[in-house]
Design a protein around this motif. Structure first.
Motif, mmCIF file in Angstrom:
data_model
loop_
_atom_site.group_PDB
_atom_site.id
_atom_site.type_symbol
_atom_site.label_atom_id
_atom_site.label_comp_id
_atom_site.label_asym_id
_atom_site.label_seq_id
_atom_site.Cartn_x
_atom_site.Cartn_y
_atom_site.Cartn_z
ATOM 1 N N PHE A 1 28.876 21.017 29.312
ATOM 2 C CA PHE A 1 30.112 20.954 29.417
ATOM 3 C C PHE A 1 31.011 22.587 29.568
ATOM 4 N N PRO A 2 31.822 22.875 30.654
ATOM 5 C CA PRO A 2 32.027 23.913 31.038
ATOM 6 C C PRO A 2 32.570 24.660 30.667
ATOM 7 N N ASP A 3 33.109 24.622 29.334
ATOM 8 C CA ASP A 3 33.269 25.318 28.411
ATOM 9 C C ASP A 3 33.349 25.233 26.848
ATOM 10 N N LYS A 4 34.479 25.954 26.135
ATOM 11 C CA LYS A 4 34.188 25.418 24.501
ATOM 12 C C LYS A 4 35.845 24.913 24.657
ATOM 13 N N ALA A 5 36.383 24.581 25.151
ATOM 14 C CA ALA A 5 37.416 23.627 25.209
ATOM 15 C C ALA A 5 37.228 22.044 25.235
ATOM 16 N N ALA A 6 36.017 21.749 26.449
ATOM 17 C CA ALA A 6 36.063 21.194 26.495
ATOM 18 C C ALA A 6 34.408 20.720 25.760
ATOM 19 N N LEU A 7 33.854 21.560 25.157
ATOM 20 C CA LEU A 7 33.034 20.438 24.125
ATOM 21 C C LEU A 7 33.562 20.306 22.447
ATOM 22 N N SER A 59 36.302 19.270 22.418
ATOM 23 C CA SER A 59 37.089 17.790 22.517
ATOM 24 C C SER A 59 35.653 16.276 22.573
ATOM 25 N N ALA A 60 35.232 16.445 22.976
ATOM 26 C CA ALA A 60 33.597 15.790 22.616
ATOM 27 C C ALA A 60 33.164 15.656 21.516
ATOM 28 N N VAL A 61 33.098 16.795 21.068
ATOM 29 C CA VAL A 61 32.759 16.315 19.411
ATOM 30 C C VAL A 61 33.665 15.755 18.287
ATOM 31 N N LEU A 62 35.502 16.222 18.577
ATOM 32 C CA LEU A 62 36.002 15.219 17.741
ATOM 33 C C LEU A 62 36.521 13.928 18.458
ATOM 34 N N ALA A 63 36.072 13.987 19.468
ATOM 35 C CA ALA A 63 36.007 12.284 20.238
ATOM 36 C C ALA A 63 34.428 11.554 19.242
ATOM 37 N N GLU A 64 33.855 11.712 19.560
ATOM 38 C CA GLU A 64 32.757 11.440 18.812
ATOM 39 C C GLU A 64 32.155 11.525 17.298
ATOM 40 N N GLU A 65 33.340 12.327 16.663
ATOM 41 C CA GLU A 65 33.846 12.136 15.591
ATOM 42 C C GLU A 65 34.578 10.767 15.034
ATOM 43 N N TYR A 110 39.565 16.574 9.517
ATOM 44 C CA TYR A 110 40.865 16.396 9.061
ATOM 45 C C TYR A 110 41.542 17.651 9.776
ATOM 46 N N ARG A 111 41.196 19.475 9.187
ATOM 47 C CA ARG A 111 42.132 20.466 9.152
ATOM 48 C C ARG A 111 41.585 20.507 10.461
ATOM 49 N N ILE A 112 40.580 20.290 11.186
ATOM 50 C CA ILE A 112 40.398 20.618 12.308
ATOM 51 C C ILE A 112 41.639 19.829 13.407
ATOM 52 N N ALA A 113 41.695 18.843 13.246
ATOM 53 C CA ALA A 113 42.686 18.199 13.961
ATOM 54 C C ALA A 113 43.502 18.126 14.024
ATOM 55 N N VAL A 114 43.959 18.527 12.535
ATOM 56 C CA VAL A 114 45.027 19.072 12.155
ATOM 57 C C VAL A 114 45.816 20.383 13.178
ATOM 58 N N ALA A 115 44.217 21.214 12.539
ATOM 59 C CA ALA A 115 44.371 22.868 13.277
ATOM 60 C C ALA A 115 44.817 22.992 15.008
ATOM 61 N N GLU A 116 44.012 22.075 15.702
ATOM 62 C CA GLU A 116 44.083 22.070 17.013
ATOM 63 C C GLU A 116 44.642 21.032 18.170
ATOM 64 N N PHE A 126 45.355 21.193 21.836
ATOM 65 C CA PHE A 126 44.829 19.531 21.942
ATOM 66 C C PHE A 126 45.139 18.845 22.481
ATOM 67 N N PRO A 127 46.433 18.289 22.556
ATOM 68 C CA PRO A 127 47.824 16.936 22.102
ATOM 69 C C PRO A 127 46.998 15.516 22.463
ATOM 70 N N ASP A 128 46.190 15.484 22.843
ATOM 71 C CA ASP A 128 45.118 14.398 23.387
ATOM 72 C C ASP A 128 44.004 14.283 21.889
ATOM 73 N N ILE A 129 43.766 15.418 20.897
ATOM 74 C CA ILE A 129 43.003 14.880 19.517
ATOM 75 C C ILE A 129 43.985 13.677 18.497
ATOM 76 N N GLY A 130 44.985 14.611 18.482
ATOM 77 C CA GLY A 130 45.767 14.321 17.672
ATOM 78 C C GLY A 130 45.844 12.786 17.801
#
Length: 212
Positions: A58-64, A66-72, A114-120, A124-128
């Motif tokens: 993972f190139p940076d914390k943001a990419a990491l 995004s990958a964690v949330l996609a997995e969740e 849920y809290r993390i997804a809403v906060a971020e 990261f628009p794709d997360i929502g």
């Protein structure tokens, strides 16, 4: 740190194992500290790998993140397997579903992600959209056919199954879910969750049930 588990694994298999190791460590840190509070150093320590290994995946914390949330989100999508409703009264089916929804959404994991997804989502628009598609939208897709069948069997009045599905999940999450997110009071006891599940079904059936 960075120890191999088995010399017979292929390079691709070792890469997948390391990636899973990184994601598991990052998941624990993000859920504990949130995005801002998490550091790459801490994630590497938690995962038991070097920072160099982490950056190879993972190139940076943001990419990491995004990958964690996609997995969740993928995990969340599989937490509510479709319940068999063809040979069951709709009230029984909905009660099992309400219990399932409440046990997940009121749990520490369900609330934290849920809290993390809403906060971020702003960052990261794709997360929502991903979180919605694998949560509320998937729940609607799973429930709507059961409601349609219940209408055909004369258990429910004519309704828009998509709208009614969203209404049902909204009723289930009323009050207890928001109180949990805002950390108001103690977590609900099992008997309170059960009572809320039953009230949710009763409320939904008063609105959409067939009354003679």
């Amino acid at each position: 740190m960075d120890s191999d588990s088995g010399g017979t694994m292929s390079r691709a298999e070792r890469g997948e194992l390391k990636c899973a190791q990184v994601l598991a460590g990052a998941r624990r840190v993000f859920l504990s500290d949130g995005y801002e509070g998490a550091s790459v150093d801490e994630i590497a320590r938690e995962a038991g790998i070097s920072k160099a290994t982490l950056y190879r995946h993972f190139p940076d914390k943001a990419a990491l993140f995004s990958a964690v949330l996609a997995e969740e989100c993928r995990t969340q999508a599989g937490l509510h397997p479709e319940l068999c409703y063809h040979d069951r009264p709709i009230a029984d089916f909905l009660l099992d579903l309400a219990r399932d929804v409440l046990n997940f959404s009121l749990g520490e994991f369900g609330q934290s992600i849920y809290r993390i997804a809403v906060a971020e989502t702003v960052r990261f628009p794709d997360i929502g959209k991903t979180f919605y598609d694998t949560g509320s939208e998937l729940n609607r897709v799973r429930l709507a056919p059961a409601l349609e069948l219940a209408v055909e069997r004369g258990e429910l009045v004519a309704l828009d199954p998509d709208y009614a599905a969203h209404v049902f999940y909204g009723i289930c999450k009323a009050d207890l879910f928001i109180r949990g997110l805002l950390r108001i009071g103690d977590p609900p006891a099992p008997e309170e969750i059960e009572a809320h599940a039953r009230r949710s079904v009763e409320t939904f059936l008063r609105a959409f049930g067939k009354h003679d």
